[in-house]
Design an enzyme around this catalytic site. Structure first.
Site, mmCIF file in Angstrom:
data_model
loop_
_atom_site.group_PDB
_atom_site.id
_atom_site.type_symbol
_atom_site.label_atom_id
_atom_site.label_comp_id
_atom_site.label_asym_id
_atom_site.label_seq_id
_atom_site.Cartn_x
_atom_site.Cartn_y
_atom_site.Cartn_z
ATOM 1 N N SER A 1 -37.416 14.107 -19.971
ATOM 2 C CA SER A 1 -37.253 14.030 -21.430
ATOM 3 C C SER A 1 -36.253 15.092 -21.848
ATOM 4 O O SER A 1 -36.033 16.079 -21.124
ATOM 5 C CB SER A 1 -38.594 14.293 -22.115
ATOM 6 O OG SER A 1 -38.446 14.475 -23.520
ATOM 7 N N TYR B 1 -46.846 18.554 -23.243
ATOM 8 C CA TYR B 1 -45.774 17.612 -22.899
ATOM 9 C C TYR B 1 -44.540 18.360 -22.411
ATOM 10 O O TYR B 1 -43.924 18.005 -21.401
ATOM 11 C CB TYR B 1 -45.433 16.776 -24.134
ATOM 12 C CG TYR B 1 -44.450 15.662 -23.900
ATOM 13 C CD1 TYR B 1 -44.882 14.420 -23.428
ATOM 14 C CD2 TYR B 1 -43.102 15.831 -24.168
ATOM 15 C CE1 TYR B 1 -43.982 13.386 -23.220
ATOM 16 C CE2 TYR B 1 -42.196 14.809 -23.970
ATOM 17 C CZ TYR B 1 -42.637 13.583 -23.495
ATOM 18 O OH TYR B 1 -41.735 12.568 -23.289
#
Length: 257
Positions: free
Chosen positions: A139, A152
């Site tokens: 990401s 995350y």
């Protein structure tokens, strides 16, 4: 960029980015193994549809990516794994001092630990075959941070670091390992959030997308699952044989800021 004769295992691939990647790999000729934690008729039907559309062998194998033994069993059940795409992931947003411990544990397990287990299980198969590609879907948050997403961001930074380590361990073999770092991607889940956000801010769709959802994405356009699939296919091609241990950002300029 023909991948005929190769078998690709894509975790978390019955929807969203994972499904988009699986479809592009199948389009390039790879046999594909779809995966998620459910075991519904529609999961198996989805694999059958992909197989029929692209003329490849496509299967669906249930495995819970929060459980290390099931991650490893997924690779064993696949039987062959020339291409491994670690895509499975979940998200939770909360201040770190209020972050539920069970959510932290689940995000670390699914977003990061699963990639360790599948990679460890797949590497012997790749070495036996004399070729392999590992593509980790990280990401933009594997390279930068935002508040309230501690688990995350920790997991995605971990995936980027693990990708570098695996690349070094396989540097003198015909195996590569890289991480793709998407920004905001237009998936069905994101698409479904747009109408509610329009109501919340009393904005048009265009304004919501550009000024709310994509505030950190300079292009003001979503990446697409097809683009991420195409990037994955490229990393699996001979043209990318010397690309290993790095990140490719598909983020509309987010990490250039």
């Amino acid at each position: 960029m023909s991948l005929n004769g190769k078998t690709a295992v894509i975790t978390g691939s019955n929807s969203g980015i994972g499904l988009g990647v699986a479809r592009e790999l199948a389009r390039a000729g790879a046999d594909v193994v779809l995966n998620s934690f459910t075991d519904r008729d529609e999961d198996h039907a989805l694999a059958a549809e992909i197989g029929k559309e692209f003329g490849v062998t496509a299967r669906y194998i249930k495995a819970d990516m929060s459980k290390g033994d099931e991650c490893r069993q997924l690779i064993a059940d696949a039987g062959k794994c020339d291409i491994l795409v670690n895509n499975a992931g979940i998200q939770h947003v909360a201040p770190i001092d209020q972050f539920p411990v069970e959510k932290w544990d689940a995000i670390i397990a699914i977003n990061m630990n699963s990639a360790f287990h599948t990679t460890a299980a797949a590497l012997p198969l790749m070495r036996a075959a004399g070729w392999g590609r590992i593509v980790n879907i990280a990401s933009a948050h594997g390279l930068t941070a935002s508040p309230f997403k501690a688990a995350y961001i920790a997991a995605k930074h971990g995936v980027v670091g693990m990708s570098k380590t695996v690349a070094l361990e396989t540097a003198q073999e015909p195996i590569t390992c890289n991480a793709i770092c998407p920004g905001y991607v237009l998936t069905p889940l994101v698409e479904a959030q747009i109408p509610d956000t329009m109501k919340e801010y009393n904005m048009s769709r265009e304004d919501v997308v550009k000024n709310v959802m994509l505030t950190r994405q300079p292009s003001k356009e979503f990446a697409t699952v097809e683009q991420l699939g195409g990037t994955t296919v490229f990393l699996c091609s001979d043209a990318a044989a010397q690309i290993t241990g790095t990140t490719i950002s598909v983020d509309g300029g987010w990490t250039a800021l």
